[in-house]
Design an enzyme around this catalytic site. Structure first.
Site, PDB file in Angstrom:
ATOM      1  N   ALA A 279      19.720 -14.427   3.944  1.00  0.00           N
ATOM      2  CA  ALA A 279      18.757 -14.792   4.984  1.00  0.00           C
ATOM      3  C   ALA A 279      17.382 -14.829   4.329  1.00  0.00           C
ATOM      4  CB  ALA A 279      18.784 -13.783   6.130  1.00  0.00           C
TER       5      ALA A 279
ATOM      6  N   TRP B  58      14.445 -14.281   5.331  1.00  0.00           N
ATOM      7  CA  TRP B  58      13.530 -13.211   5.708  1.00  0.00           C
ATOM      8  C   TRP B  58      13.919 -11.854   5.137  1.00  0.00           C
ATOM      9  CZ3 TRP B  58      16.375  -9.490   7.939  1.00  0.00           C
ATOM     10  CH2 TRP B  58      17.554  -9.863   8.603  1.00  0.00           C
ATOM     11  N   CYS B  59      15.101 -11.764   4.569  1.00  0.00           N
ATOM     12  CA  CYS B  59      15.651 -10.484   4.120  1.00  0.00           C
ATOM     13  C   CYS B  59      15.036 -10.059   2.783  1.00  0.00           C
ATOM     14  CB  CYS B  59      17.174 -10.589   3.999  1.00  0.00           C
ATOM     15  SG  CYS B  59      17.957  -9.181   3.188  1.00  0.00           S
ATOM     16  N   TYR B  60      14.576  -8.813   2.707  1.00  0.00           N
ATOM     17  CA  TYR B  60      13.987  -8.282   1.478  1.00  0.00           C
ATOM     18  C   TYR B  60      15.003  -8.266   0.353  1.00  0.00           C
ATOM     19  CZ  TYR B  60      12.471  -4.756  -1.881  1.00  0.00           C
ATOM     20  OH  TYR B  60      12.163  -4.080  -3.039  1.00  0.00           O
TER      21      TYR B  60
ATOM     22  N   SER C 284      20.227  -5.910   4.540  1.00  0.00           N
ATOM     23  CA  SER C 284      19.389  -5.985   5.731  1.00  0.00           C
ATOM     24  C   SER C 284      20.231  -6.518   6.878  1.00  0.00           C
ATOM     25  CB  SER C 284      18.186  -6.906   5.494  1.00  0.00           C
ATOM     26  OG  SER C 284      17.373  -6.414   4.444  1.00  0.00           O
TER      27      SER C 284
END
Length: 481
Positions: free
Chosen positions: A167, A169-171, A320
């Protein structure tokens, strides 16, 4: 020798010759009524003797299990994968135990709550995975982007397909991206798709390919999956049995993992050889991926007898989760405190105290279902349980311990990752129920009193009735003269 006449002189019940007695109709009626009364009162006294009486008192908890309390549970989560399902315990004393596995078992289940295989073993996942150092080094896009249409075609074409479900947005997805693309470039150079064709490194953006990720039960990002050609199951909408990689995420580790996967495959036939023992991945780095998106969690935990929480959640040290996509709906098959009481002992207690045991399984069979589409906020399901211990001391001095509790459930909307939380609060007091034994001699005394009392009262009434009738006859004779 003592004469017979002297023995007869101590007779308490001297007999009147039958010729000197007179039977009457009123006496016969009173005798029948007296006999019925004796039988009725005897039955009441016998029932009272057989009925168990108890004494109830409230005392400070002095449990035999000391300061610990056992919690047994069996719950099904249709939308929580066993891959990340975690059982956590915390209390007001600061105890915080995460991902308990020693006394907890997990089974993958389908949407109908049916198990889909043997017990799911999550294994030991490292708390910290190795990543490439964060730098500004340029890297090219080495992996192939897949979508719902190309995914099925590619899985049937390449013997080995390694996919990074991520994803943006995932760190952790962003930490993996540089090493993933570098490893993909190295593998593409060593195993060219045109001349070799044994392996393909790909990626899937789960924010765009939602259905594809849901079909492969992706709940944490990034998830590295390994697909092998020919493992598709046609009866399950083309689902593929595949594996998950949990090892380090630096470039060297990823390249080694991929090369170990290619090694057993012959270049000319592209079939996996039977002997690949020397090329297996290191134990614990690769495990079967969940074949369904649900999980049944059962087992027990021991906690201290202070207010605390039992939490079921999705947990990982290197993944995440999209909170808006998490659904903690669950069905509780059983949830109880204390030692499990056998059905035989419970049936014996029911005879003693019919009301006991009705509140030790308040949550059993209940469903708590939420639908994330009905709300823009995440839904946490909380259960508030107040626990009271009851001890029963039977007549045979056998101690039976039973925990009962009240339950109140609610849905809480928040911005955090949703969980299923059981907040328990043990009471410092306990209920002590003692069975009171009844004396058999007291029962015999009461029976004798009933028989003697009824017989005496009936005799008095008969005498009064008989004398009254004689007086009436005398009065009638006096009037006649």
């Amino acid at each position: 020798m003592v004469s017979t006449s002297k023995i007869k002189s101590v007779d308490f019940y001297r007999k009147i010759p039958r010729d000197l007695t007179e039977a009457s109709l009123s006496g016969a009626g009173l005798s029948i009524v007296a006999a019925l009364c004796m039988m009725f009162l005897f039955g009441m006294e016998l029932n009272n003797y057989l009925t168990v009486s108890t004494t109830t008192s409230v005392i400070v908890d002095k449990s035999s299990d000391a300061e610990f309390l056992r919690i047994d549970f069996n719950m099904s989560f249709p939308a929580l994968s066993c891959e990340f399902a975690s059982v956590d315990v915390s209390d007001v004393l600061g105890t915080n135990r995460l991902n308990i596995t020693k006394t907890v078992r997990k089974h993958s289940i389908d949407k109908n709550l049916r198990p889909t295989g043997s017990e799911f073993h999550s294994g030991s996942t490292a708390t910290e995975l190795k990543h490439d150092a964060e730098d500004d080094e340029e890297y090219g896009e080495g992996s192939v982007s897949l979508n719902g249409h190309s995914f099925d075609r590619v899985t049937h074409h390449f013997p080995i397909l390694v996919v990074n479900f991520f994803a943006p947005w995932c760190y952790w997805s962003n930490r993996l991206k540089p090493s993933w693309e570098k490893a993909a470039n190295i593998i593409r150079e060593r195993y060219d798709r045109e001349s070799d064709g044994r392996i393909l490194v790909a990626k899937v953006d789960c924010t765009e390919e939602v259905d594809l990720c849901r079909r492969n039960h992706i709940q944490g990002y990034p998830s590295i999956r390994i697909f092998r050609k020919g493992t598709d199951v046609r009866d399950d909408h083309g689902h593929h049995d595949h594996e998950s990689y949990y090892g380090d995420r630096d470039t060297d580790s990823l390249v080694k993992m991929m090369e170990d996967l290619v090694a057993p495959i012959k270049l000319d036939s592209q079939t996996i050889t039977s002997d690949n023992s020397s090329t297996k991945l290191e134990t614990g780095l690769k495990r079967p991926a969940p074949v369904t998106g649900g999980c049944r969690i059962e087992g027990f935990v021991r906690v201290k007898k202070v207010p605390g929480n039992l939490v079921i959640s999705a947990r990982s040290a290197a993944h995440s989760f999209d909170a808006s996509q998490m659904n903690m709906s669950h069905v509780i098959s059983s949830f109880s405190f204390g030692k499990t009481i056998t059905p035989k002992v419970m049936s014996d207690i029911k005879i003693l105290l019919p009301h006991l045991g009705r509140s030790h399984d308040r949550l059993n069979g209940n469903s708590y279902v939420t639908n994330p589409r009905d709300s823009t906020e995440n839904v946490t399901i909380e259960h508030f349980l107040q626990v009271v211990k009851t001890e029963v001391m039977t007549r045979s001095y056998k101690l039976v311990e039973e925990y009962e509790y009240t339950a109140h459930s609610s849905l809480v909307h928040s911005l955090h990752i949703p969980v299923a939380k059981f907040h328990y609060e043990p009471s410092p007091m306990q209920v002590l129920i003692t069975e009171n034994p009844k004396s058999f001699s007291h029962f015999l005394t009461n029976v004798c009193a009933i028989i003697g009392g009824v017989f005496t009262v009936a005799g008095i009434l008969d005498s009064i009735l008989h004398n009254t009738m004689r007086m009436v006859k005398k009065v009638e004779l006096g009037k006649n003269f």
